[in-house]
Motif scaffolding. Structure first.
Motif, PDB file in Angstrom:
ATOM      1  N   VAL A  50     -15.281  81.044  48.891  1.00 11.24           N
ATOM      2  CA  VAL A  50     -16.194  80.365  47.783  1.00 11.24           C
ATOM      3  C   VAL A  50     -15.242  80.280  46.916  1.00 11.24           C
ATOM      4  N   LEU A  51     -14.940  79.236  46.213  1.00 10.35           N
ATOM      5  CA  LEU A  51     -14.034  79.029  45.262  1.00 10.35           C
ATOM      6  C   LEU A  51     -14.240  78.117  44.127  1.00 10.35           C
ATOM      7  N   ASP A  52     -14.023  79.174  42.967  1.00  9.84           N
ATOM      8  CA  ASP A  52     -14.523  78.624  41.667  1.00  9.84           C
ATOM      9  C   ASP A  52     -13.535  77.496  41.119  1.00  9.84           C
ATOM     10  N   VAL A  53     -13.997  76.550  40.421  1.00  7.65           N
ATOM     11  CA  VAL A  53     -13.313  75.303  40.209  1.00  7.65           C
ATOM     12  C   VAL A  53     -12.362  75.797  38.892  1.00  7.65           C
ATOM     13  N   MET A  54     -12.862  76.399  38.010  1.00  4.71           N
ATOM     14  CA  MET A  54     -12.440  76.476  36.461  1.00  4.71           C
ATOM     15  C   MET A  54     -11.723  78.042  36.669  1.00  4.71           C
ATOM     16  N   MET A  55     -10.531  77.870  36.908  1.00  3.90           N
ATOM     17  CA  MET A  55      -9.783  79.373  36.762  1.00  3.90           C
ATOM     18  C   MET A  55      -8.272  78.980  36.121  1.00  3.90           C
ATOM     19  N   GLY A  57      -4.392  79.303  35.243  1.00  9.90           N
ATOM     20  CA  GLY A  57      -3.252  79.326  36.390  1.00  9.90           C
ATOM     21  C   GLY A  57      -3.505  77.970  37.135  1.00  9.90           C
ATOM     22  N   MET A  58      -3.572  78.403  38.382  1.00  9.26           N
ATOM     23  CA  MET A  58      -3.887  77.339  39.498  1.00  9.26           C
ATOM     24  C   MET A  58      -5.359  77.166  39.492  1.00  9.26           C
ATOM     25  N   SER A  59      -5.751  75.993  39.489  1.00 11.80           N
ATOM     26  CA  SER A  59      -7.233  75.692  39.318  1.00 11.80           C
ATOM     27  C   SER A  59      -7.809  75.819  40.724  1.00 11.80           C
TER      28      SER A  59
END
Length: 228
Positions: A50-55, A57-59
């Motif tokens: 489950v991966l958030d788009v807005m992070m 560093g590495m998006s």
């Protein structure tokens, strides 16, 4: 496998998701940046990421790009509500589905279950059953598909949708049917998920003998896999 990988820099939110998933019987690993998320996702220990788009560093988009370069692990994207550009880009890069934020732990868990259920479903027809439509061959039990003898590199959701179309080859399948059977959820209003996945499938599947795409859009009816 019921090991879920959560990749999100929002410590409080991801902690709430993790607690709920664990209560529902899942094993959970949490990381808070894209670099660690990619490394964990490629480690082969997880059933789904489950991966958030807005992070920072590495998006999430770049993390997805790197994951897809080396792995077919199912990926569920967390996107900002109404952010269609990131959502469509994520699907084009191989995400299996998305959940708009904010969302409840219950909704997230339902989406995770739907993806895993379709990915690891046992086929009622028994082991080793082969679906053949023209140059397309699928072995659902093994999650393998070939076109004219060459292996197709499909995401989990692409495989699910193609299997639904192959089982109904020669007749139109509505977007709602595809969403219910391929994604494990009803089709949402203005949802372009199916369209993006099928556009990707068109590029991966070869043409018919007359040069047409084997995957046709049938006006007001849905999509149809053409028998050659």
């Amino acid at each position: 496998m019921n090991h879920v990988l959560l990749i999100d820099d929002d410590v409080e939110l991801v902690g709430m998701f993790a607690e709920y998933l664990e209560q529902e019987g899942f094993q959970v690993t949490v990381v808070h940046n894209g670099e660690d998320g990619v490394r964990e996702a490629l480690g082969g220990r997880h059933a789904i990421a489950v991966l958030d788009v807005m992070m920072p560093g590495m998006s999430g988009i770049e993390a997805l790009r790197q994951i897809r370069a080396a792995s077919r692990i199912p990926v569920l994207m967390l996107t900002a509500r109404g952010d269609d550009a990131d959502r469509i880009l994520g699907l084009e890069l191989g995400a299996d589905d998305y959940v708009p934020k904010p969302c409840t732990p219950r909704e997230l868990t339902a989406r995770v279950r739907a993806i895993l259920r379709r990915t690891h479903a046992t086929q009622d027809n028994g082991p080793g059953v082969t679906l053949s439509v023209g140059k397309l061959t699928m072995i659902p039990e093994q999650r393998r598909a070939t076109w004219d003898g060459k292996a197709l590199d499909l995401t989990s959701t692409e495989f699910n949708l193609l299997e639904v179309l192959a089982r109904n080859a020669g007749r139109p399948v509505s977007k709602n049917e595809l969403s219910e059977q391929g994604l494990g959820r009803p089709l949402a209003r203005f949802d372009r998920n199916i369209d993006v996945h099928l556009s990707s499938l068109r590029h991966k599947l070869g043409p018919l003998s007359d040069g047409r795409s084997c995957l046709q859009t049938i006006y007001r009816q849905g999509y149809q896999l053409i028998r050659d």
